[in-house]
Motif scaffolding. Sequence first.
Motif, PDB file in Angstrom:
ATOM      1  N   UNK A   1       0.832  -1.208   0.000  1.00  0.00           N
ATOM      2  CA  UNK A   1       0.000   0.000   0.000  1.00  0.00           C
ATOM      3  C   UNK A   1       0.866   1.258   0.000  1.00  0.00           C
ATOM      4  N   UNK A   2       1.887   1.266   0.841  1.00  0.00           N
ATOM      5  CA  UNK A   2       2.767   2.431   0.917  1.00  0.00           C
ATOM      6  C   UNK A   2       3.514   2.635  -0.398  1.00  0.00           C
ATOM      7  N   UNK A   3       3.976   1.550  -0.998  1.00  0.00           N
ATOM      8  CA  UNK A   3       4.670   1.661  -2.290  1.00  0.00           C
ATOM      9  C   UNK A   3       3.752   2.291  -3.333  1.00  0.00           C
ATOM     10  N   UNK A   4       2.519   1.811  -3.379  1.00  0.00           N
ATOM     11  CA  UNK A   4       1.550   2.311  -4.359  1.00  0.00           C
ATOM     12  C   UNK A   4       1.282   3.801  -4.161  1.00  0.00           C
ATOM     13  N   UNK A   5       0.989   4.197  -2.934  1.00  0.00           N
ATOM     14  CA  UNK A   5       0.644   5.613  -2.730  1.00  0.00           C
ATOM     15  C   UNK A   5       1.852   6.518  -2.929  1.00  0.00           C
ATOM     16  N   UNK A   6       3.031   6.060  -2.530  1.00  0.00           N
ATOM     17  CA  UNK A   6       4.209   6.912  -2.669  1.00  0.00           C
ATOM     18  C   UNK A   6       4.555   7.170  -4.128  1.00  0.00           C
ATOM     19  N   UNK A   7       4.341   6.176  -4.962  1.00  0.00           N
ATOM     20  CA  UNK A   7       4.688   6.357  -6.376  1.00  0.00           C
ATOM     21  C   UNK A   7       3.537   6.926  -7.201  1.00  0.00           C
ATOM     22  N   UNK A   8       2.327   6.568  -6.830  1.00  0.00           N
ATOM     23  CA  UNK A   8       1.212   6.837  -7.748  1.00  0.00           C
ATOM     24  C   UNK A   8       0.051   7.633  -7.166  1.00  0.00           C
ATOM     25  N   UNK A   9       0.118   7.987  -5.895  1.00  0.00           N
ATOM     26  CA  UNK A   9      -0.910   8.857  -5.322  1.00  0.00           C
ATOM     27  C   UNK A   9      -0.290  10.229  -5.099  1.00  0.00           C
ATOM     28  N   UNK A  10       0.052  10.888  -6.199  1.00  0.00           N
ATOM     29  CA  UNK A  10       0.791  12.147  -6.114  1.00  0.00           C
ATOM     30  C   UNK A  10      -0.025  13.267  -5.462  1.00  0.00           C
ATOM     31  N   UNK A  11      -1.348  13.155  -5.537  1.00  0.00           N
ATOM     32  CA  UNK A  11      -2.179  14.176  -4.869  1.00  0.00           C
ATOM     33  C   UNK A  11      -2.409  13.842  -3.404  1.00  0.00           C
ATOM     34  N   UNK A  12      -1.812  12.754  -2.953  1.00  0.00           N
ATOM     35  CA  UNK A  12      -1.988  12.309  -1.569  1.00  0.00           C
ATOM     36  C   UNK A  12      -3.457  12.196  -1.187  1.00  0.00           C
ATOM     37  N   UNK A  13      -4.194  11.603  -2.093  1.00  0.00           N
ATOM     38  CA  UNK A  13      -5.630  11.396  -1.873  1.00  0.00           C
ATOM     39  C   UNK A  13      -5.851  10.453  -0.686  1.00  0.00           C
ATOM     40  N   UNK A  14      -4.978   9.464  -0.548  1.00  0.00           N
ATOM     41  CA  UNK A  14      -5.168   8.442   0.480  1.00  0.00           C
ATOM     42  C   UNK A  14      -3.964   8.304   1.400  1.00  0.00           C
ATOM     43  N   UNK A  15      -3.132   9.327   1.450  1.00  0.00           N
ATOM     44  CA  UNK A  15      -1.906   9.128   2.216  1.00  0.00           C
ATOM     45  C   UNK A  15      -1.318  10.456   2.653  1.00  0.00           C
ATOM     46  N   UNK A  16      -0.196  10.364   3.339  1.00  0.00           N
ATOM     47  CA  UNK A  16       0.625  11.530   3.620  1.00  0.00           C
ATOM     48  C   UNK A  16       1.997  11.268   3.045  1.00  0.00           C
ATOM     49  N   UNK A  17       2.595  12.272   2.375  1.00  0.00           N
ATOM     50  CA  UNK A  17       3.903  12.046   1.770  1.00  0.00           C
ATOM     51  C   UNK A  17       4.975  11.768   2.813  1.00  0.00           C
ATOM     52  N   UNK A  18       6.094  11.225   2.339  1.00  0.00           N
ATOM     53  CA  UNK A  18       7.144  10.747   3.232  1.00  0.00           C
ATOM     54  C   UNK A  18       7.661  11.818   4.179  1.00  0.00           C
ATOM     55  N   UNK A  19       7.606  13.082   3.775  1.00  0.00           N
ATOM     56  CA  UNK A  19       8.166  14.127   4.634  1.00  0.00           C
ATOM     57  C   UNK A  19       7.114  14.868   5.471  1.00  0.00           C
ATOM     58  N   UNK A  20       5.900  14.363   5.476  1.00  0.00           N
ATOM     59  CA  UNK A  20       4.837  14.994   6.259  1.00  0.00           C
ATOM     60  C   UNK A  20       4.833  14.428   7.676  1.00  0.00           C
ATOM     61  N   UNK A  21       4.631  15.269   8.696  1.00  0.00           N
ATOM     62  CA  UNK A  21       4.652  14.765  10.078  1.00  0.00           C
ATOM     63  C   UNK A  21       3.672  13.616  10.320  1.00  0.00           C
ATOM     64  N   UNK A  22       2.504  13.684   9.698  1.00  0.00           N
ATOM     65  CA  UNK A  22       1.511  12.642   9.959  1.00  0.00           C
ATOM     66  C   UNK A  22       1.898  11.299   9.338  1.00  0.00           C
ATOM     67  N   UNK A  23       2.927  11.295   8.496  1.00  0.00           N
ATOM     68  CA  UNK A  23       3.422  10.059   7.913  1.00  0.00           C
ATOM     69  C   UNK A  23       3.713   9.028   8.983  1.00  0.00           C
ATOM     70  N   UNK A  24       4.218   9.472  10.115  1.00  0.00           N
ATOM     71  CA  UNK A  24       4.606   8.532  11.164  1.00  0.00           C
ATOM     72  C   UNK A  24       3.404   7.923  11.855  1.00  0.00           C
ATOM     73  N   UNK A  25       2.324   8.683  11.923  1.00  0.00           N
ATOM     74  CA  UNK A  25       1.093   8.104  12.462  1.00  0.00           C
ATOM     75  C   UNK A  25       0.450   7.166  11.439  1.00  0.00           C
ATOM     76  N   UNK A  26       0.691   7.451  10.167  1.00  0.00           N
ATOM     77  CA  UNK A  26       0.227   6.531   9.122  1.00  0.00           C
ATOM     78  C   UNK A  26       0.923   5.183   9.298  1.00  0.00           C
ATOM     79  N   UNK A  27       2.266   5.206   9.446  1.00  0.00           N
ATOM     80  CA  UNK A  27       3.019   3.976   9.707  1.00  0.00           C
ATOM     81  C   UNK A  27       2.480   3.291  10.971  1.00  0.00           C
ATOM     82  N   UNK A  28       2.293   4.074  11.996  1.00  0.00           N
ATOM     83  CA  UNK A  28       1.870   3.529  13.293  1.00  0.00           C
ATOM     84  C   UNK A  28       0.593   2.702  13.154  1.00  0.00           C
ATOM     85  N   UNK A  29      -0.417   3.256  12.539  1.00  0.00           N
ATOM     86  CA  UNK A  29      -1.688   2.540  12.419  1.00  0.00           C
ATOM     87  C   UNK A  29      -1.580   1.349  11.477  1.00  0.00           C
ATOM     88  N   UNK A  30      -0.756   1.498  10.426  1.00  0.00           N
ATOM     89  CA  UNK A  30      -0.549   0.350   9.526  1.00  0.00           C
ATOM     90  C   UNK A  30       0.140  -0.797  10.270  1.00  0.00           C
TER      91      UNK A  30
END
Lengths: 227, 279
Positions: free
Chosen positions: B131-160
């Motif tokens: 899922x992370x690979x898909x969104x990082x490469x192909x969800x450029x508008x961050x429709x379903x994610x937070x980019x790697x340098x966004x603070x909430x990225x770490x909470x995204x990892x946490x819940x995953x």
Amino acid sequence: MSHGKQFTLFTHSQTPNGTKVAIVLNILGLSYEPRYLNWQAGEIKGPEHTKYNPNGRIPTLIDHKNNDFVVWESDAILLYLVVRYDTEHKIFVATPDERASVVQWLFFQASGQGPYFGQAAWFASYHPEKIPSAIERYRKEVRRILGVLESVLDKQDWLVGGKMTVADLSFVTWNNNVGRFFEDGDFDFEKEFSKTNKWHKKMIALDGVKAAYRAMAEQANIAAKAE
Amino acid sequence: MSFAEKTGLEFDDALWNLSQHARGLYSTIVISEEYGEAVTITAAHSLAHLQLSNMTQKHFTLYMHQAGPNSWKVAFVLNELGLEYERKYISLAAEEQKTPEYLKINPNGRLPALVDHENDDYTVWESAAILLYIVDKYDKESKLSFPADHPERHHLYQWLFFQMSGQGPYMGQAFWFIRSHPEHIPSAIERYKNEIKRVVGVLESVLSKQEWLVGEKLTIADISFVPRNAALGYLFGEDFDFEKEFPATFKWHAKLVALPGIKAALEEQSKAMTLMNKQ
């Protein structure tokens, strides 16, 4: 939290997942205050901890140099530490594809190694009744996981990017406990999984790893004396 | 001329015939419903071929299993992002996931695994990592994610990580001891059922105060919980009232399964399960 260290780490004196985080903090030279929670006294699921981590499991990390940012789940903590603080890529990698591989191995560790090794430990030592078929199931899975690592480490020294990273380090603490899931003499790490054993031994010799285990042992001593 | 007109077979039946012939072997068959011209099926003793004309390779190949909660998790996100992929069902009954060919793709021998044909056949396994690979490469508008340098990225990892290590495996063990373990062990079943209730309780405690798990928006973290939560009824049986016992989680889950990409994948899963169970 007036301890002056950069981080507070909620942990326990006998935990593979908490120690995993201590290892990475040590290797990156980051200061932290361990808060050892008492499992028997219900502190791990108590309100003082769950206000930070609703799941009530350790470890939980608070970064006082980042507005008291809280993160839980040990491998999410590992990623937090390397992304923010391992700027020299001492134990991390640079390219997006390599990072995706690190993340893949971390998920394998978190979902494939940890929980199954955990169930092996549970049925071997903690379940109210001795259930041979359950013990056997998880022992088999432990061997299967080590076999997966062996198949990969047979061809390469490290999991990602030709160097040691958090991906490799994340496996150390559960692998260190493997002997406990088996009867004496029933498991020979070196003989059964020689490449994995070699890789594991290289990491267990690191100063940061030794320091983390020393701190745990000291705490376990303190806790034992207090009883 | 449609497939049925040309061959006299319904596509699903042809698929079934093919899978029978290929059973026990690593299937290099690529099966696609997108066919333009004539389709030929030949079945030899050891190999079955489905020859298609006008077939172009899709962006991804997703190795999956019809009953696999983790497989469908990936399908949800690919659908939601409008990405095209080939579904390759791996037969667990035939232990196809342990063949040398599949182990080259995923040394762990489990499903799913994703191959990205637009990135030099880059391969990734572990569903949350996919899922992370898909969104990082192909969800450029961050429709379903937070980019790697966004603070909430770490909470995204946490819940995953919580879904992958705290929910998934415990639900898996619950079903194992209920359906598959050679002996009936009430204490083991109890252990895992209790843990699942506890995990849903954790979700409830959070979702009763906020709409989404991370950063006040829908992300792959929310989506990752859907397959296992969809099976809670099976696990706990008739006495379980999801809505009553965990109202906030129920509401959130209902919103997720109504999303078009998820709804479509769930329908696809249902079809695929029916086909598989015809065995």
